[in-house]
Design a protein around this motif. Structure first.
Motif, PDB file in Angstrom:
ATOM      1  N   VAL A 116       0.861  -1.186   0.000  1.00  0.00           N
ATOM      2  CA  VAL A 116       0.000   0.000   0.000  1.00  0.00           C
ATOM      3  C   VAL A 116       0.890   1.226   0.000  1.00  0.00           C
ATOM      4  CG1 VAL A 116      -2.077  -0.937   1.016  1.00  0.00           C
ATOM      5  CG2 VAL A 116      -0.255  -0.141   2.493  1.00  0.00           C
TER       6      VAL A 116
ATOM      7  N   LEU B  81      -3.883   9.318   3.383  1.00  0.00           N
ATOM      8  CA  LEU B  81      -4.839  10.266   2.859  1.00  0.00           C
ATOM      9  C   LEU B  81      -4.884  11.429   3.836  1.00  0.00           C
ATOM     10  CD1 LEU B  81      -7.433  10.597   1.011  1.00  0.00           C
ATOM     11  CD2 LEU B  81      -8.596   9.383   2.813  1.00  0.00           C
TER      12      LEU B  81
ATOM     13  N   TYR C 165     -10.141   6.947  -3.138  1.00  0.00           N
ATOM     14  CA  TYR C 165      -8.771   6.626  -2.731  1.00  0.00           C
ATOM     15  C   TYR C 165      -8.786   5.194  -2.256  1.00  0.00           C
ATOM     16  CZ  TYR C 165      -4.345   7.399  -0.291  1.00  0.00           C
ATOM     17  OH  TYR C 165      -3.058   7.352   0.136  1.00  0.00           O
ATOM     18  N   PHE C 166      -8.609   4.258  -3.174  1.00  0.00           N
ATOM     19  CA  PHE C 166      -8.793   2.849  -2.830  1.00  0.00           C
ATOM     20  C   PHE C 166      -7.460   2.136  -2.720  1.00  0.00           C
ATOM     21  CE2 PHE C 166     -12.682   3.716  -5.438  1.00  0.00           C
ATOM     22  CZ  PHE C 166     -13.467   3.953  -4.326  1.00  0.00           C
ATOM     23  N   VAL C 167      -7.438   1.125  -1.853  1.00  0.00           N
ATOM     24  CA  VAL C 167      -6.189   0.384  -1.641  1.00  0.00           C
ATOM     25  C   VAL C 167      -5.679  -0.217  -2.942  1.00  0.00           C
ATOM     26  CG1 VAL C 167      -5.171  -1.595  -0.491  1.00  0.00           C
ATOM     27  CG2 VAL C 167      -6.731  -0.115   0.739  1.00  0.00           C
ATOM     28  N   ASP C 168      -6.586  -0.746  -3.731  1.00  0.00           N
ATOM     29  CA  ASP C 168      -6.084  -1.408  -4.951  1.00  0.00           C
ATOM     30  C   ASP C 168      -5.745  -0.424  -6.065  1.00  0.00           C
ATOM     31  OD1 ASP C 168      -8.696  -0.911  -4.946  1.00  0.00           O
ATOM     32  OD2 ASP C 168      -9.371  -2.846  -5.686  1.00  0.00           O
TER      33      ASP C 168
ATOM     34  N   ARG D 167      -1.524   1.660  -4.944  1.00  0.00           N
ATOM     35  CA  ARG D 167      -0.592   0.586  -4.750  1.00  0.00           C
ATOM     36  C   ARG D 167       0.792   1.045  -5.158  1.00  0.00           C
ATOM     37  NH1 ARG D 167      -3.168  -4.835  -6.634  1.00  0.00           N
ATOM     38  NH2 ARG D 167      -3.921  -5.068  -4.515  1.00  0.00           N
TER      39      ARG D 167
ATOM     40  N   MET E 144      -7.937  -3.794   5.623  1.00  0.00           N
ATOM     41  CA  MET E 144      -7.219  -3.650   4.354  1.00  0.00           C
ATOM     42  C   MET E 144      -8.088  -4.162   3.214  1.00  0.00           C
ATOM     43  SD  MET E 144      -4.080  -2.562   4.204  1.00  0.00           S
ATOM     44  CE  MET E 144      -3.009  -1.857   5.436  1.00  0.00           C
ATOM     45  N   GLN E 145      -9.187  -3.492   3.005  1.00  0.00           N
ATOM     46  CA  GLN E 145     -10.097  -3.927   1.962  1.00  0.00           C
ATOM     47  C   GLN E 145      -9.589  -3.496   0.604  1.00  0.00           C
ATOM     48  OE1 GLN E 145     -13.347  -5.062   1.692  1.00  0.00           O
ATOM     49  NE2 GLN E 145     -14.249  -4.930   3.698  1.00  0.00           N
ATOM     50  N   GLU E 146      -9.967  -4.290  -0.377  1.00  0.00           N
ATOM     51  CA  GLU E 146      -9.853  -3.729  -1.706  1.00  0.00           C
ATOM     52  C   GLU E 146     -11.040  -2.782  -1.814  1.00  0.00           C
ATOM     53  OE1 GLU E 146      -9.672  -7.659  -3.366  1.00  0.00           O
ATOM     54  OE2 GLU E 146      -7.725  -7.192  -4.233  1.00  0.00           O
TER      55      GLU E 146
ATOM     56  N   SER F 259     -11.354   0.159  -0.225  1.00  0.00           N
ATOM     57  CA  SER F 259     -11.739   0.821   1.011  1.00  0.00           C
ATOM     58  C   SER F 259     -10.741   1.929   1.283  1.00  0.00           C
ATOM     59  CB  SER F 259     -11.753  -0.144   2.182  1.00  0.00           C
ATOM     60  OG  SER F 259     -10.459  -0.304   2.684  1.00  0.00           O
TER      61      SER F 259
ATOM     62  N   LEU G   8      -8.429   3.673   3.993  1.00  0.00           N
ATOM     63  CA  LEU G   8      -7.864   3.379   5.312  1.00  0.00           C
ATOM     64  C   LEU G   8      -8.278   4.393   6.355  1.00  0.00           C
ATOM     65  CD1 LEU G   8      -4.253   2.198   4.570  1.00  0.00           C
ATOM     66  CD2 LEU G   8      -6.352   0.928   4.631  1.00  0.00           C
TER      67      LEU G   8
END
Lengths: 222, 289
Positions: A72, A76, A95-98, A101, B69-71, B73, B75
């Motif tokens: 990650v 933010l 603002y997404f984790v995937d 990256r 730790m979602q896809e 999502s 934080l």
């Protein structure tokens, strides 16, 4: 000065990250005293004692490997979040984790083995029940039986460290012949000074036939 | 629920048939290889992702099983949840001055998020809820034998851009491993579980996730992946009764006799044995699969 302990540790991979190369991690050539202390603390530690690493024996040739992983990226700004909260909607915060990256490479060590020689000193938090013999016994008993508070690791938690006690009368496992001679490993992190705002302290690591003498923490350069 | 009182180690065997278990971004998404031995690799974070996804599926709306730790999502929204629940003013980049409050925050995160309880999380973002080190630690999985990745060229009967219209089709590439049996090791510390209140139920869920995670992770790239064996070592003592490496060594995975030098293509080409005789006192073996 209490009696010392000797612990043999080994593992498939290790990463003792150099502080100057933390984004794309590059490992030091050998384990740092700070990481060695962490391994000892994973087996036994109480606020009454402080582990001091005296000597590090490097048993295996130094080899590197590169590895790239998705991690990650960042954080933010909280202002964005508060705005979204005021609006009562989260879907504006794109603002997404995937999507957020980073692919980071790490240059890690392969197939390592060390013997850590260390002793402990008492901290001001020790009381009369803390005798050197007690803590020494606890550590030796745990290390002998493979007991630990949590599995120690070689720098980062995905690289677990196997460990075994080197008994007082036992010989240290042989050092690989490739490591004979003198090698200057440059300035290396000794440990972090938590008492003074977490400042790192360094020392000049010299490896003589696979053995690194670690100066006392007080003598390390801030 | 109280925290678990035993230390555990586990060995997970999973295999892949005609698929790519974990692509290497350094090598154009080829399956990861150990450059020295040509064994296949699957990183710890890859397996953790699958565990999180499984838990998210199984416990979709259950309180206490949210996944941090979602896809898809955000934080910091999750941290916000903690602050809002406890009514604390967010302070940039450090724990709230009041240590009890900070602990409360972290405890709240642990209560509500399964993956924080299990793997821990660094929550040192601008809305800070501290750092948690979880009880479950996983190492890289590597294949028993060297694997040989194959490149498969495929065609598509359509094009993306109008300017390519006369080409009629496009070519693509897939990287697959014909067959690989992988072995992963993991550790569960009872002492760290106390700190995050990782309970027996959570542990059961972890085992279920390990057994079933590939069942819900089907995709074009993965091929056929399945968990083949999950061997759990349970220590009587919370600190453990034996060195982990000794327990792992008792699990042997060998090729079926007479087949050693042929390429393996199925799980039945391997024989898994547990040397129960060699196990030290105080350690019991539980086969979950």
């Amino acid at each position: 000065m209490t009696y010392g302990v000797r612990l043999h540790i080994w593992g498939e991979r290790a990463c003792f990250t150099r502080p100057e190369m933390k984004v794309e991690r590059v490992s030091y050539d050998v384990i740092t005293p700070s990481a060695a202390r962490g391994i000892l603390e994973a087996i036994h530690w109480k606020p009454a004692i402080r582990w001091c690493v005296d000597r590090i024996h490097v048993l295996k040739p130094i080899r590197f490997e590169s590895l790239r992983r998705n991690e990650v990226a960042g954080k933010l700004p909280s202002s964005t979040v508060s705005k979204a909260m005021k609006a009562g909607r989260v879907d504006d915060v794109a603002y997404f984790v995937d999507q957020n990256r980073q692919q980071r490479a790490a240059t890690i060590l392969r197939d390592v083995g060390y013997v850590i020689e260390a002793h402990f000193e008492f901290t001001p938090r020790a009381d009369e029940s803390d005798t050197p013999g007690k803590h020494l016994d606890i550590f030796n008993r745990r290390a002998r039986q493979g007991q630990c508070f949590h599995m120690p690791c070689l720098g980062t938690r995905e690289f677990p460290a196997s460990f075994a006690l080197v008994e007082t009368d036992a010989a240290i496992p042989p050092v690989d012949t490739q490591l004979s001679g003198e090698r200057d490993l440059g300035y290396m992190l000794h440990d972090i000074d938590f008492a003074n705002g977490k400042t790192p302290r360094f020392f000049r690591a010299r490896m003589q036939d696979g053995v690194i003498e670690v100066p006392p923490f007080e003598e390390a350069l801030a | 629920m109280s925290a678990i009182a035993n230390r555990y180690e586990f060995v997970l065997l999973f295999d892949v048939t005609n698929g790519n278990p974990n692509g290497d971004p350094d090598a154009g998404n080829l399956p990861r290889l150990d450059p020295e031995t040509n064994q296949g690799l699957v990183t710890d974070v890859c397996l953790k992702r699958k565990i999180r996804n499984y838990v998210a599926l199984e416990k979709e709306k259950d309180a206490g099983y949210a996944i941090y730790m979602q896809e898809k999502s955000v934080l910091n929204n999750q941290h916000k949840k903690a602050y809002d629940a406890l009514d604390i003013k967010p302070e940039a980049k450090k724990l709230p001055k009041d240590e009890a409050k900070a602990r409360e925050l972290t405890a709240w995160m642990c209560q509500n998020f399964y993956d924080v309880r299990t793997f821990g999380a660094v929550m040192t973002t601008e809305v800070n809820s501290g750092q948690v080190r979880g009880p479950v630690q996983m190492a890289f999985a590597s294949s028993i034998d060297p694997v040989v990745p194959m490149e498969v060229s495929i065609t598509r009967m359509a094009v993306t851009n109008e300017r390519d219209l006369e080409k009629e089709r496009t070519m693509g590439r897939k990287h697959i491993i014909p067959y690989g049996l992988y072995r992963a090791h993991g550790y569960v510390s009872a002492k760290l579980a106390e700190r995050t209140s990782f309970s027996e139920d959570d542990l059961e869920l972890l085992w279920r996730a390990l057994v079933n995670m590939f069942e819900h992770d089907r995709s074009a790239a993965r091929g056929e992946m399945s968990a083949r064996k999950l061997i759990v070592f349970k220590h009587d003592h919370p600190m453990g009764n034996a060195p982990a490496h000794q327990l792992f060594d008792s699990v042997k995975v060998k090729r079926v006799e007479g087949e050693e030098d042929t390429p393996a293509r199925h799980y039945s080409d391997y024989r898994v044995s547990i040397d129960a005789e060699a196990l030290p006192a105080g350690v019991s073996v539980i086969e979950r699969l």
